[in-house]
Design a protein around this motif. Sequence first.
Motif, PDB file in Angstrom:
ATOM      1  N   ASP A  94     -41.833 -74.001   9.228  1.00 45.70           N
ATOM      2  CA  ASP A  94     -42.010 -73.642  10.637  1.00 45.70           C
ATOM      3  C   ASP A  94     -42.123 -72.133  10.822  1.00 45.70           C
ATOM      4  N   GLU A  95     -41.290 -71.384  10.071  1.00 45.81           N
ATOM      5  CA  GLU A  95     -41.342 -69.918  10.166  1.00 45.81           C
ATOM      6  C   GLU A  95     -42.689 -69.397   9.674  1.00 45.81           C
ATOM      7  N   PHE A  96     -43.166 -69.975   8.570  1.00 39.95           N
ATOM      8  CA  PHE A  96     -44.456 -69.561   8.011  1.00 39.95           C
ATOM      9  C   PHE A  96     -45.590 -69.818   9.000  1.00 39.95           C
ATOM     10  N   ILE A  97     -45.618 -71.016   9.572  1.00 36.75           N
ATOM     11  CA  ILE A  97     -46.678 -71.355  10.530  1.00 36.75           C
ATOM     12  C   ILE A  97     -46.614 -70.434  11.744  1.00 36.75           C
ATOM     13  N   LYS A  98     -45.406 -70.091  12.176  1.00 37.72           N
ATOM     14  CA  LYS A  98     -45.262 -69.200  13.332  1.00 37.72           C
ATOM     15  C   LYS A  98     -45.833 -67.820  13.031  1.00 37.72           C
ATOM     16  N   PHE A 225     -44.286 -69.275  -8.959  1.00 37.36           N
ATOM     17  CA  PHE A 225     -45.259 -68.427  -8.278  1.00 37.36           C
ATOM     18  C   PHE A 225     -45.490 -67.148  -9.058  1.00 37.36           C
ATOM     19  N   ILE A 226     -46.754 -66.764  -9.186  1.00 34.49           N
ATOM     20  CA  ILE A 226     -47.113 -65.507  -9.828  1.00 34.49           C
ATOM     21  C   ILE A 226     -48.050 -64.747  -8.910  1.00 34.49           C
ATOM     22  N   GLN A 227     -48.032 -63.424  -9.017  1.00 36.02           N
ATOM     23  CA  GLN A 227     -48.937 -62.587  -8.243  1.00 36.02           C
ATOM     24  C   GLN A 227     -50.320 -62.609  -8.888  1.00 36.02           C
ATOM     25  N   TRP A 419     -44.226 -67.944   0.519  1.00 34.80           N
ATOM     26  CA  TRP A 419     -44.821 -69.076   1.208  1.00 34.80           C
ATOM     27  C   TRP A 419     -46.038 -69.577   0.433  1.00 34.80           C
ATOM     28  N   ASP A 420     -46.264 -70.859   0.515  1.00 33.23           N
ATOM     29  CA  ASP A 420     -47.371 -71.503  -0.185  1.00 33.23           C
ATOM     30  C   ASP A 420     -48.455 -71.867   0.828  1.00 33.23           C
ATOM     31  N   TYR A 421     -49.665 -71.361   0.623  1.00 33.35           N
ATOM     32  CA  TYR A 421     -50.759 -71.617   1.567  1.00 33.35           C
ATOM     33  C   TYR A 421     -51.145 -73.090   1.615  1.00 33.35           C
TER      34      TYR A 421
END
Length: 516
Positions: A94-98, A225-227, A419-421
């Motif tokens: 929810d935070e990510f979508i916001k 997760f990696i950059q 966050w994951d797209y």
Amino acid sequence: MQTMLLEQFFEENKANNSWRWVLDLISKHKNRDYTLMRKYVDGDQDILRKAEEKGKPNNKIALNFARKIIDFGTSYIASNPIRYSANEAGEEADEFIKKLQTVLVDNDEESLSYDIIEDGSIDGEVFEYYYFDEDGQICITEFKADECIAVYDTTVKAKLIAVIRYYTLTDVSRNQKTMIVEVYDDHDITYLRQEGARLVLDTSRELNPVPHKITVHAKDQDGKFIQKPVVPWTHYVNRRRKHQANRDDGLIEGTGDLADLKSLMDAINKAVTGKVDVQEYFKNPKVLFEGLDLDELLLYDEEGNLITDTERKKQYLAKMWATSQILIGGKAVPITWDLQDTHEENTINRLIESLLDQTGTPHLRPDQVGTAPSGIALKIIFYHADIKAGIKMRQYGKGFRNRIRILTGMLNQKYRKQWDYQVVDVKFSKNMPVNLVEMVEIVGKLIGQLSHEERLALLPFVDDPKASREKLLAEQEEEAARRMRMLDPDAIEPDDELPEENLPVEGGDSHEGDAS
């Protein structure tokens, strides 16, 4: 360029500060004419330059089907806002979508997405650039196809390795034009300028190339997760050219919705203009009398007097033309003609139907839609439009998902998150007229078969099923609490204040009780 992978070729030339290949790509790119279809959409069509013939009408009628086709194709999939919703529940999602919605609203995503689809439909391709401004805010900007080149690796995956943007600056004091080139790869922005027949680094900048520091988070084989560095652009291809001659230069060509329709639109304009010219030509009285000898023509005026003067005969003919009858030999002769234009009318209608069918644009008429067509009837009318819309939604959906991918990486960098797209779903809502009564009945019959949110998603007027569900639950809780207060007044919470007239009187008795 053909003896090695293009990505390796690019890296070696960048390290050697050799940019000849960029000039070669720009020269090839300039051969593509993006102005023709733009002019047709704006109404500037070839019929407006029709040559004039002496003694004949010279109408120039441009039926702007180009604008109709582009407007319909764009509005059908983009006039309703594109929805970005989470496919996972939880506070983190929810935070990510916001945060993501805030970025999209700040960049006027609804208008931007509409323009992206419209410009891509005309030019065949369009570009979107992402960057941090001086205040650290995430920004999105559109660039047209005539000033940008997307360069892909020549492997099967066709990875985007660079975007070249070029434009011309004019030095007013010297009256000199200089081509400026910006090369964006997955690490840097390299600024170049043309000097003679070559490109050189722009030495006026303190730092060149400049790291753009935009990355995305990607999962490795272990799920961590990696950059990962990324080219901060999205290349939207409206419709990829299937039979491209070669791909050794790294270019992928796109075609617009009007690319193969110019001759058909010109034929319609020519047919309509020709018909109007013929009608105007035969309405001219000079046509009817140009073969007559006015000296021998017997004409009588309204009072029955013979007209002998040639000039008076001309004036009489011109005057009586408006009444559609002329006295010849003492008899009123009506002026009529039969153009026999049924064939021309059928030809025009057939050309228009062919154009609209080829582009998937419905040609709605009263006999097609009636008073209240069913949902099946509407789907049949919009069948070809749905086929075209499905292709466009897949093509542009790929670009919008890349947009979310890059924006997610920038949000992670800004807020130090992971966050994951992939938790974001991109959904189009086609702007097709529907029979709402039928639709609501169908949704009602699905109770027990689908979840509440899935049923709401079927309704075209519900933009966010999850938010609508939450709002409904909140209203139900509020209504339940209101009913409980009505049934049990003592259940009123201490913070709730009673109206002054309902406060109890000291002693516990009211005045009405004393009176009784």
